[in-house]
Design a protein around this motif. Structure first.
Motif, PDB file in Angstrom:
ATOM      1  N   LEU A   1       0.827  -1.207   0.000  1.00 20.47           N
ATOM      2  CA  LEU A   1       0.000   0.000   0.000  1.00 20.47           C
ATOM      3  C   LEU A   1       0.861   1.258   0.000  1.00 20.47           C
ATOM      4  O   LEU A   1       0.622   2.196  -0.769  1.00 20.47           O
ATOM      5  CB  LEU A   1      -0.923  -0.008   1.224  1.00 20.47           C
ATOM      6  N   ILE A   2       1.876   1.280   0.854  1.00 22.59           N
ATOM      7  CA  ILE A   2       2.754   2.448   0.951  1.00 22.59           C
ATOM      8  C   ILE A   2       3.530   2.651  -0.357  1.00 22.59           C
ATOM      9  O   ILE A   2       3.648   3.776  -0.862  1.00 22.59           O
ATOM     10  CB  ILE A   2       3.728   2.291   2.134  1.00 22.59           C
ATOM     11  N   ASN A   3       4.046   1.556  -0.921  1.00 20.82           N
ATOM     12  CA  ASN A   3       4.832   1.650  -2.157  1.00 20.82           C
ATOM     13  C   ASN A   3       3.990   2.107  -3.341  1.00 20.82           C
ATOM     14  O   ASN A   3       4.517   2.646  -4.314  1.00 20.82           O
ATOM     15  CB  ASN A   3       5.482   0.301  -2.478  1.00 20.82           C
ATOM     16  N   SER A   4       2.680   1.894  -3.256  1.00 21.24           N
ATOM     17  CA  SER A   4       1.797   2.316  -4.349  1.00 21.24           C
ATOM     18  C   SER A   4       1.293   3.740  -4.148  1.00 21.24           C
ATOM     19  O   SER A   4       0.457   4.216  -4.925  1.00 21.24           O
ATOM     20  CB  SER A   4       0.608   1.363  -4.468  1.00 21.24           C
ATOM     21  N   GLY A   5       1.791   4.419  -3.104  1.00 26.12           N
ATOM     22  CA  GLY A   5       1.419   5.811  -2.882  1.00 26.12           C
ATOM     23  C   GLY A   5       0.269   6.019  -1.915  1.00 26.12           C
ATOM     24  O   GLY A   5      -0.299   7.121  -1.858  1.00 26.12           O
ATOM     25  N   GLY A   6      -0.083   5.011  -1.150  1.00 25.51           N
ATOM     26  CA  GLY A   6      -1.167   5.137  -0.177  1.00 25.51           C
ATOM     27  C   GLY A   6      -0.843   6.164   0.894  1.00 25.51           C
ATOM     28  O   GLY A   6       0.318   6.339   1.280  1.00 25.51           O
ATOM     29  N   SER A   7      -1.851   6.851   1.374  1.00 28.00           N
ATOM     30  CA  SER A   7      -1.661   7.883   2.388  1.00 28.00           C
ATOM     31  C   SER A   7      -1.552   7.263   3.775  1.00 28.00           C
ATOM     32  O   SER A   7      -1.804   6.065   3.965  1.00 28.00           O
ATOM     33  CB  SER A   7      -2.839   8.855   2.371  1.00 28.00           C
ATOM     34  N   ILE A   8      -1.184   8.096   4.746  1.00 33.91           N
ATOM     35  CA  ILE A   8      -1.149   7.634   6.135  1.00 33.91           C
ATOM     36  C   ILE A   8      -2.542   7.220   6.571  1.00 33.91           C
ATOM     37  O   ILE A   8      -2.721   6.210   7.263  1.00 33.91           O
ATOM     38  CB  ILE A   8      -0.589   8.735   7.052  1.00 33.91           C
ATOM     39  N   ARG A   9      -3.555   7.959   6.138  1.00 34.18           N
ATOM     40  CA  ARG A   9      -4.943   7.600   6.465  1.00 34.18           C
ATOM     41  C   ARG A   9      -5.281   6.216   5.899  1.00 34.18           C
ATOM     42  O   ARG A   9      -5.892   5.380   6.574  1.00 34.18           O
ATOM     43  CB  ARG A   9      -5.895   8.649   5.910  1.00 34.18           C
ATOM     44  N   ASP A  10      -4.883   5.961   4.649  1.00 41.00           N
ATOM     45  CA  ASP A  10      -5.119   4.653   4.024  1.00 41.00           C
ATOM     46  C   ASP A  10      -4.394   3.548   4.796  1.00 41.00           C
ATOM     47  O   ASP A  10      -4.939   2.460   5.004  1.00 41.00           O
ATOM     48  CB  ASP A  10      -4.623   4.656   2.571  1.00 41.00           C
ATOM     49  N   LYS A  11      -3.167   3.845   5.202  1.00 41.66           N
ATOM     50  CA  LYS A  11      -2.365   2.863   5.926  1.00 41.66           C
ATOM     51  C   LYS A  11      -3.046   2.446   7.218  1.00 41.66           C
ATOM     52  O   LYS A  11      -3.131   1.251   7.533  1.00 41.66           O
ATOM     53  CB  LYS A  11      -0.981   3.457   6.223  1.00 41.66           C
ATOM     54  N   TYR A  12      -3.563   3.418   7.974  1.00 42.04           N
ATOM     55  CA  TYR A  12      -4.155   3.078   9.270  1.00 42.04           C
ATOM     56  C   TYR A  12      -5.548   2.487   9.147  1.00 42.04           C
ATOM     57  O   TYR A  12      -5.981   1.725  10.012  1.00 42.04           O
ATOM     58  CB  TYR A  12      -4.118   4.290  10.201  1.00 42.04           C
ATOM     59  N   ALA A  13      -6.241   2.784   8.056  1.00 34.64           N
ATOM     60  CA  ALA A  13      -7.505   2.088   7.788  1.00 34.64           C
ATOM     61  C   ALA A  13      -7.209   0.605   7.562  1.00 34.64           C
ATOM     62  O   ALA A  13      -7.942  -0.272   8.050  1.00 34.64           O
ATOM     63  CB  ALA A  13      -8.200   2.696   6.578  1.00 34.64           C
ATOM     64  N   LEU A  14      -6.123   0.327   6.853  1.00 30.27           N
ATOM     65  CA  LEU A  14      -5.719  -1.056   6.612  1.00 30.27           C
ATOM     66  C   LEU A  14      -5.257  -1.720   7.916  1.00 30.27           C
ATOM     67  O   LEU A  14      -5.631  -2.863   8.212  1.00 30.27           O
ATOM     68  CB  LEU A  14      -4.596  -1.103   5.571  1.00 30.27           C
ATOM     69  N   LEU A  15      -4.450  -1.012   8.706  1.00 24.10           N
ATOM     70  CA  LEU A  15      -3.958  -1.579   9.966  1.00 24.10           C
ATOM     71  C   LEU A  15      -5.110  -1.932  10.905  1.00 24.10           C
ATOM     72  O   LEU A  15      -5.056  -2.941  11.603  1.00 24.10           O
ATOM     73  CB  LEU A  15      -3.003  -0.594  10.642  1.00 24.10           C
ATOM     74  N   TRP A  16      -6.162  -1.083  10.923  1.00 24.80           N
ATOM     75  CA  TRP A  16      -7.291  -1.387  11.799  1.00 24.80           C
ATOM     76  C   TRP A  16      -8.071  -2.593  11.265  1.00 24.80           C
ATOM     77  O   TRP A  16      -8.528  -3.436  12.048  1.00 24.80           O
ATOM     78  CB  TRP A  16      -8.209  -0.177  11.948  1.00 24.80           C
ATOM     79  N   ARG A  17      -8.213  -2.719   9.944  1.00 23.54           N
ATOM     80  CA  ARG A  17      -8.865  -3.913   9.387  1.00 23.54           C
ATOM     81  C   ARG A  17      -8.073  -5.167   9.747  1.00 23.54           C
ATOM     82  O   ARG A  17      -8.645  -6.220  10.067  1.00 23.54           O
ATOM     83  CB  ARG A  17      -8.997  -3.800   7.863  1.00 23.54           C
ATOM     84  N   GLN A  18      -6.757  -5.032   9.725  1.00 27.44           N
ATOM     85  CA  GLN A  18      -5.916  -6.174  10.101  1.00 27.44           C
ATOM     86  C   GLN A  18      -6.073  -6.523  11.579  1.00 27.44           C
ATOM     87  O   GLN A  18      -6.055  -7.696  11.955  1.00 27.44           O
ATOM     88  CB  GLN A  18      -4.448  -5.866   9.783  1.00 27.44           C
ATOM     89  N   GLN A  19      -6.237  -5.502  12.423  1.00 31.54           N
ATOM     90  CA  GLN A  19      -6.456  -5.747  13.842  1.00 31.54           C
ATOM     91  C   GLN A  19      -7.772  -6.500  14.055  1.00 31.54           C
ATOM     92  O   GLN A  19      -7.855  -7.406  14.882  1.00 31.54           O
ATOM     93  CB  GLN A  19      -6.472  -4.420  14.608  1.00 31.54           C
TER      94      GLN A  19
END
Length: 435
Positions: free
Chosen positions: A172-190
């Motif tokens: 996600l980060i390498n494809s240009g995802g934002s910090i907001r996108d990153k933490y939306a993903l991290l919470w889904r993973q949680q």
């Protein structure tokens, strides 16, 4: 494998008794003051021009009530810390600041460097706390699993799952995802980790192939890991007890980020004022010190918290009357009073309360007054706003004692108050003599 013979999963009533030994010292009053100040300064900056979609979104998030779950608040704080650090990197400073001569703005550069160091240290402490807590829960569960290939398979499943999750974040980060996108993903993973834990308890999902092998796993362990994160399960006691101060800190870091973001957007068309950086530093000092104090405290509570108790302890705790505590709504602009009539001198009046739920400010005014038999009124405990408080005092006159919870300063938002009060009569001298 540690034996669970004679044990049952921890109950909410037992957790309440356990948490009574771990009272979190209230947050500094500066948290509420500086949080409000950051929000007000951001709104003032926004008042002079149309807001961008991103600014409007940040204002909405700052005004929204923080999540109820403790771990979700931790992730929200982590996201905001990372957003703040992103803005404090030199390459993300406003162009007007980047182009100022270094000599001219040495003081500003130093101040921004201090801010960056403080937030970076707090982010690192939060990351360490989350990693340590996750490992602690998993390892504790595994000590009750058979120490054979079944435990090995479960560990391998977890390690593979965590590698896949990290690869997903990296992509996600390498494809240009934002910090907001990153933490939306991290919470889904949680949430996925929670689902996997529940699947382990039910022997379903990715653990379905282990069903016939999980026969030897203690049922009490499977019951525990199946219910650990239920909305109204044992952990709800933790959320109600320790949630309010964390909600205040979540709101504060939202407001700090909001102000910094808005300030950066406006600095190409206006001059940075010294008081703005001073206020930002003051808010950062209070937030980072109070948040690190909170995670250190909650980490100690977690590390000592039991998972299992004896059936006898569970029965004793669950049989305690829930009427020890009452829960009421205090509407905006209103108060709630409890009156106690005291006939015997040297009686003790005691209270224990916390704000279970409130909008924006997680506190409520509280005071105690006495009206003696002649009708004279005396203030026993001056008005002050609290998130939670425990206290008592010895009465010196007979009369009516009134405990007052005051939400009159709130224009729109109710407070949900959980409280217990009692009047304990004096112990007779004869009883003391027989001890």
């Amino acid at each position: 494998m540690v034996s669970t013979e004679g044990l049952v999963p921890i109950t909410r009533a037992f957790l309440a008794s356990y948490y009574d030994k771990y009272a979190f010292p209230p947050l500094s009053n500066e948290v509420s003051r500086l949080s409000d100040q950051m929000y007000a300064m951001a709104v003032e900056l926004l008042s002079g021009s149309p807001t961008t979609p991103e600014e409007s979104l940040l204002v909405q998030e700052a005004e929204r009530q923080p999540p109820h779950k403790v771990d979700e608040n931790m992730w929200k704080n982590r996201e905001r810390l990372e957003e703040i650090l992103f803005l404090l990197e030199f390459s993300h400073w406003p162009t007007a600041l980047q182009q100022k001569p270094i000599v001219e703005d040495a003081e500003l550069g130093s101040a921004l460097g201090r801010l960056q160091a403080k937030f970076k240290s707090t982010l690192k402490n939060l990351e360490d706390f989350q990693a340590k807590n996750s490992e602690f829960v998993f390892n504790t569960v595994m000590t009750y699993m058979p120490q054979d290939f079944r435990g090995t398979i479960i560990r391998q499943q977890r390690e593979r799952s965590e590698r896949n999750k990290q690869a997903e974040v990296d992509a996600l980060i390498n494809s240009g995802g934002s910090i907001r996108d990153k933490y939306a993903l991290l919470w889904r993973q949680q949430m996925d980790r929670r689902r996997q834990l529940a699947e382990l308890g039910s022997a379903t999902g990715i653990y379905k192939t282990l069903v016939k092998y999980l026969v030897g796993v203690p049922e009490v362990l499977l019951d525990f890991i199946r219910q650990i994160n239920d909305d109204q399960g044992p952990m709800e006691e933790q959320r109600q007890r320790y949630g309010p101060p964390l909600y205040s800190l979540t709101r504060m870091v939202h407001n700090i980020h909001l102000f910094l973001y808005v300030l950066w957007q406006h600095l190409n068309s206006r001059t940075l004022q010294k008081y703005e950086i001073t206020s930002l530093e003051e808010a950062a000092d209070v937030y980072t010190s109070e948040f690190e104090r909170y995670i250190k405290f909650i980490g100690e509570v977690f590390s000592n918290s039991p998972f299992f108790i004896t059936a006898e302890d569970a029965g004793t705790m669950d049989s305690r009357k829930a009427d020890d505590y009452k829960e009421i709504n205090v509407p905006a602009g209103d108060i709630h009073e409890v009156s106690l009539t005291v006939e015997s001198l040297n009686s003790y009046i005691a209270w224990d309360f916390l704000v279970v739920q409130g909008k924006l400010n997680q506190d409520i005014g509280f005071s105690v007054e006495c009206t003696d038999l002649s009708g004279r009124k005396t203030l026993i405990l001056p008005y002050r706003r609290y998130e939670a408080d425990q206290g008592n005092f010895c009465t010196c006159v007979s009369g009516n004692y009134k405990l007052i919870w005051d939400n009159s300063y709130s224009t729109f938002f109710r407070k949900v108050l959980r409280y217990k009060v009692d009047c304990i009569p004096p112990v007779a001298e004869s009883a003391l003599a027989n001890d």
